[in-house]
Design a protein around this motif. Structure first.
Motif, PDB file in Angstrom:
ATOM      1  N   GLN A  39       0.849  -1.181   0.000  1.00  0.00           N
ATOM      2  CA  GLN A  39       0.000   0.000   0.000  1.00  0.00           C
ATOM      3  C   GLN A  39       0.886   1.232   0.000  1.00  0.00           C
ATOM      4  O   GLN A  39       1.309   1.701   1.056  1.00  0.00           O
ATOM      5  CB  GLN A  39      -0.912  -0.046   1.225  1.00  0.00           C
ATOM      6  CG  GLN A  39      -1.740  -1.306   1.252  1.00  0.00           C
ATOM      7  CD  GLN A  39      -2.453  -1.535   2.568  1.00  0.00           C
ATOM      8  OE1 GLN A  39      -2.119  -0.959   3.592  1.00  0.00           O
ATOM      9  NE2 GLN A  39      -3.449  -2.407   2.544  1.00  0.00           N
ATOM     10  N   ARG A  40       1.156   1.756  -1.179  1.00  0.00           N
ATOM     11  CA  ARG A  40       2.179   2.799  -1.345  1.00  0.00           C
ATOM     12  C   ARG A  40       1.943   4.063  -0.536  1.00  0.00           C
ATOM     13  O   ARG A  40       2.884   4.782  -0.225  1.00  0.00           O
ATOM     14  CB  ARG A  40       2.380   3.133  -2.813  1.00  0.00           C
ATOM     15  CG  ARG A  40       1.206   3.819  -3.450  1.00  0.00           C
ATOM     16  CD  ARG A  40       1.492   4.115  -4.894  1.00  0.00           C
ATOM     17  NE  ARG A  40       0.390   4.872  -5.463  1.00  0.00           N
ATOM     18  CZ  ARG A  40       0.469   5.532  -6.560  1.00  0.00           C
ATOM     19  NH1 ARG A  40       1.591   5.554  -7.224  1.00  0.00           N
ATOM     20  NH2 ARG A  40      -0.565   6.179  -7.024  1.00  0.00           N
ATOM     21  N   ASP A  41       0.717   4.365  -0.165  1.00  0.00           N
ATOM     22  CA  ASP A  41       0.450   5.586   0.589  1.00  0.00           C
ATOM     23  C   ASP A  41       0.258   5.344   2.091  1.00  0.00           C
ATOM     24  O   ASP A  41      -0.014   6.277   2.831  1.00  0.00           O
ATOM     25  CB  ASP A  41      -0.786   6.294   0.020  1.00  0.00           C
ATOM     26  CG  ASP A  41      -0.546   6.770  -1.407  1.00  0.00           C
ATOM     27  OD1 ASP A  41       0.594   7.169  -1.712  1.00  0.00           O
ATOM     28  OD2 ASP A  41      -1.501   6.729  -2.210  1.00  0.00           O
ATOM     29  N   LYS A  43       1.488   3.764   5.980  1.00  0.00           N
ATOM     30  CA  LYS A  43       2.670   3.551   6.810  1.00  0.00           C
ATOM     31  C   LYS A  43       2.275   2.608   7.928  1.00  0.00           C
ATOM     32  O   LYS A  43       1.355   2.933   8.671  1.00  0.00           O
ATOM     33  CB  LYS A  43       3.178   4.867   7.373  1.00  0.00           C
ATOM     34  CG  LYS A  43       3.689   5.777   6.291  1.00  0.00           C
ATOM     35  CD  LYS A  43       4.830   6.601   6.803  1.00  0.00           C
ATOM     36  CE  LYS A  43       5.225   7.596   5.741  1.00  0.00           C
ATOM     37  NZ  LYS A  43       6.435   7.477   5.149  1.00  0.00           N
ATOM     38  N   TRP A  45       3.992   0.511   4.778  1.00  0.00           N
ATOM     39  CA  TRP A  45       3.419   0.311   3.450  1.00  0.00           C
ATOM     40  C   TRP A  45       3.253  -1.168   3.089  1.00  0.00           C
ATOM     41  O   TRP A  45       2.580  -1.489   2.119  1.00  0.00           O
ATOM     42  CB  TRP A  45       4.210   1.062   2.390  1.00  0.00           C
ATOM     43  CG  TRP A  45       5.483   0.403   1.945  1.00  0.00           C
ATOM     44  CD1 TRP A  45       6.662   0.371   2.627  1.00  0.00           C
ATOM     45  CD2 TRP A  45       5.697  -0.298   0.727  1.00  0.00           C
ATOM     46  NE1 TRP A  45       7.595  -0.316   1.905  1.00  0.00           N
ATOM     47  CE2 TRP A  45       7.028  -0.738   0.733  1.00  0.00           C
ATOM     48  CE3 TRP A  45       4.898  -0.601  -0.366  1.00  0.00           C
ATOM     49  CZ2 TRP A  45       7.585  -1.470  -0.316  1.00  0.00           C
ATOM     50  CZ3 TRP A  45       5.452  -1.318  -1.412  1.00  0.00           C
ATOM     51  CH2 TRP A  45       6.783  -1.748  -1.382  1.00  0.00           C
TER      52      TRP A  45
END
Length: 144
Positions: A39-41, A43, A45
């Protein structure tokens, strides 16, 4: 400016996912292929609860730069790679050279580094992490 080599690990009950941001060439195969895990956005990720461990390992093994790697907890990380006798070099369209196999890289100052599996080497000349690709070829619209 060279990217500081770091390693981050993400674990489930059976697998350890290792991320080395300094090796990342931003191919986006991770989060496009398994968005419930990568999930690149978010934290952190990497969400190891987003898929079963076998599927996570399969997706991680598709990482062309080996910025992502994974190993089973019942195996040592060093033993998770089956050594091959032949090193392959693949030229990515408009991207880096992907060296597949065990290699030794020596810099102009005499420092050496051993790499295994896949290593993405800069071909456009614009990487801030030479000789490794950092994905800058996408930003400069490299063709080759």
């Amino acid at each position: 400016m060279k990217i500081k080599p770091t390693k981050r690990t993400y674990e489930s009950d059976d697998i350890v996912v290792v991320w080395q941001p300094s090796l990342c060439m931003h191919s986006e195969k991770c989060w496009r292929g398994l968005p419930d895990v990568f999930q690149r956005d978010a934290k952190p990720w990497v969400n190891t609860d987003g898929a079963d461990d076998k599927r996570i390992k399969e997706q991680v093994d598709m990482c062309p730069s080996r910025a992502l790697s994974a190993y089973w907890k019942n195996q040592e990380a060093e033993n998770s790679f089956e050594h091959a006798d032949i090193t392959h070099i693949e030229v990515s369209k408009n991207g880096p050279l992907i060296v597949k196999g065990k290699i030794k890289i020596s810099d102009s100052e005499g420092n050496t580094e051993i790499k295994e599996r896949n290593t993405a080497l800069c071909r456009c000349g614009a990487s801030n992490n030479k000789p490794f690709c950092d994905g800058t070829h996408n930003k400069i619209d490299f063709k080759g």
